[in-house]
Design a protein around this motif. Structure first.
Motif, PDB file in Angstrom:
ATOM      1  N   ASP A  94       1.011  -7.470  15.003  1.00  0.00           N
ATOM      2  CA  ASP A  94       1.319  -8.806  15.516  1.00  0.00           C
ATOM      3  C   ASP A  94       1.670  -9.757  14.372  1.00  0.00           C
ATOM      4  OD1 ASP A  94      -1.087  -9.563  14.365  1.00  0.00           O
ATOM      5  OD2 ASP A  94      -2.134  -9.841  16.255  1.00  0.00           O
ATOM      6  N   GLN A  95       1.909 -11.019  14.715  1.00  0.00           N
ATOM      7  CA  GLN A  95       2.373 -11.992  13.721  1.00  0.00           C
ATOM      8  C   GLN A  95       1.336 -12.290  12.646  1.00  0.00           C
ATOM      9  OE1 GLN A  95       1.857 -12.688  16.951  1.00  0.00           O
ATOM     10  NE2 GLN A  95       0.826 -14.630  17.186  1.00  0.00           N
ATOM     11  N   TYR A  96       0.064 -11.950  12.896  1.00  0.00           N
ATOM     12  CA  TYR A  96      -0.986 -12.132  11.889  1.00  0.00           C
ATOM     13  C   TYR A  96      -1.175 -10.867  11.056  1.00  0.00           C
ATOM     14  CZ  TYR A  96      -1.921 -16.058  14.929  1.00  0.00           C
ATOM     15  OH  TYR A  96      -1.792 -17.183  15.687  1.00  0.00           O
ATOM     16  N   LEU A  97      -0.312  -9.877  11.266  1.00  0.00           N
ATOM     17  CA  LEU A  97      -0.352  -8.579  10.625  1.00  0.00           C
ATOM     18  C   LEU A  97      -1.624  -7.803  10.959  1.00  0.00           C
ATOM     19  CD1 LEU A  97       1.357  -9.309   7.197  1.00  0.00           C
ATOM     20  CD2 LEU A  97       2.377  -8.554   9.327  1.00  0.00           C
ATOM     21  N   ASN A  98      -2.200  -8.090  12.144  1.00  0.00           N
ATOM     22  CA  ASN A  98      -3.236  -7.229  12.691  1.00  0.00           C
ATOM     23  C   ASN A  98      -2.561  -5.925  13.080  1.00  0.00           C
ATOM     24  OD1 ASN A  98      -5.243  -9.274  12.564  1.00  0.00           O
ATOM     25  ND2 ASN A  98      -4.488 -10.117  14.470  1.00  0.00           N
ATOM     26  N   ILE A  99      -3.229  -4.811  12.836  1.00  0.00           N
ATOM     27  CA  ILE A  99      -2.610  -3.492  13.000  1.00  0.00           C
ATOM     28  C   ILE A  99      -3.428  -2.653  13.959  1.00  0.00           C
ATOM     29  CG2 ILE A  99      -2.055  -1.351  11.776  1.00  0.00           C
ATOM     30  CD1 ILE A  99      -1.642  -3.082   9.261  1.00  0.00           C
ATOM     31  N   ILE A 148      -7.212  -3.089  13.267  1.00  0.00           N
ATOM     32  CA  ILE A 148      -7.549  -3.582  11.940  1.00  0.00           C
ATOM     33  C   ILE A 148      -7.075  -5.024  11.817  1.00  0.00           C
ATOM     34  CG2 ILE A 148      -7.241  -3.265   9.468  1.00  0.00           C
ATOM     35  CD1 ILE A 148      -6.572  -0.302  10.131  1.00  0.00           C
ATOM     36  N   ARG A 149      -8.014  -5.900  11.538  1.00  0.00           N
ATOM     37  CA  ARG A 149      -7.669  -7.314  11.354  1.00  0.00           C
ATOM     38  C   ARG A 149      -6.853  -7.478  10.068  1.00  0.00           C
ATOM     39  NH1 ARG A 149     -10.643 -12.555  12.660  1.00  0.00           N
ATOM     40  NH2 ARG A 149      -9.970 -13.915  10.983  1.00  0.00           N
ATOM     41  N   GLY A 150      -5.789  -8.247  10.145  1.00  0.00           N
ATOM     42  CA  GLY A 150      -4.875  -8.407   9.020  1.00  0.00           C
ATOM     43  C   GLY A 150      -5.517  -8.948   7.759  1.00  0.00           C
TER      44      GLY A 150
END
Length: 93
Positions: free
Chosen positions: A33-38, A62-64
């Motif tokens: 997503d836009q927060y780079l959460n993967i 995984i939280r960005g």
């Protein structure tokens, strides 16, 4: 937005995510997503002796903010397109 766009092109490919706590997880990139959460599927841990509790985990989010590096598969990134996008973003357009 440049990195978000780059990672969106890697959905479905194998990546390795290194976390700030030195845990390395490999798996298929399911979403970003836009927060780079993967979100990874079919995951495996690189140092199973140090993290035996992670061996049963097959999917993970995984939280960005805890990501140190994302290792990309060779040949997955078109460097010329990345250079052009970087130049466009630097010019503000």
């Amino acid at each position: 937005m440049l990195f978000f766009s780059l990672f969106k092109t890697l959905v479905g490919k194998e990546v390795t995510v290194e976390l700030k706590n030195d845990l390395c997880i490999s798996g298929e990139l399911h979403s970003v997503d836009q927060y780079l959460n993967i979100k990874l599927t079919n995951t495996r841990v690189h140092n199973e002796q140090k993290y035996p509790h992670m061996m049963s985990v097959r999917n993970c989010f995984i939280r960005g903010s805890v990501v140190r590096y994302v290792h990309l598969p060779p040949g997955a990134v078109d460097v010329e397109v990345l250079h052009d996008a970087t130049r466009r973003e630097a010019r503000g357009g």
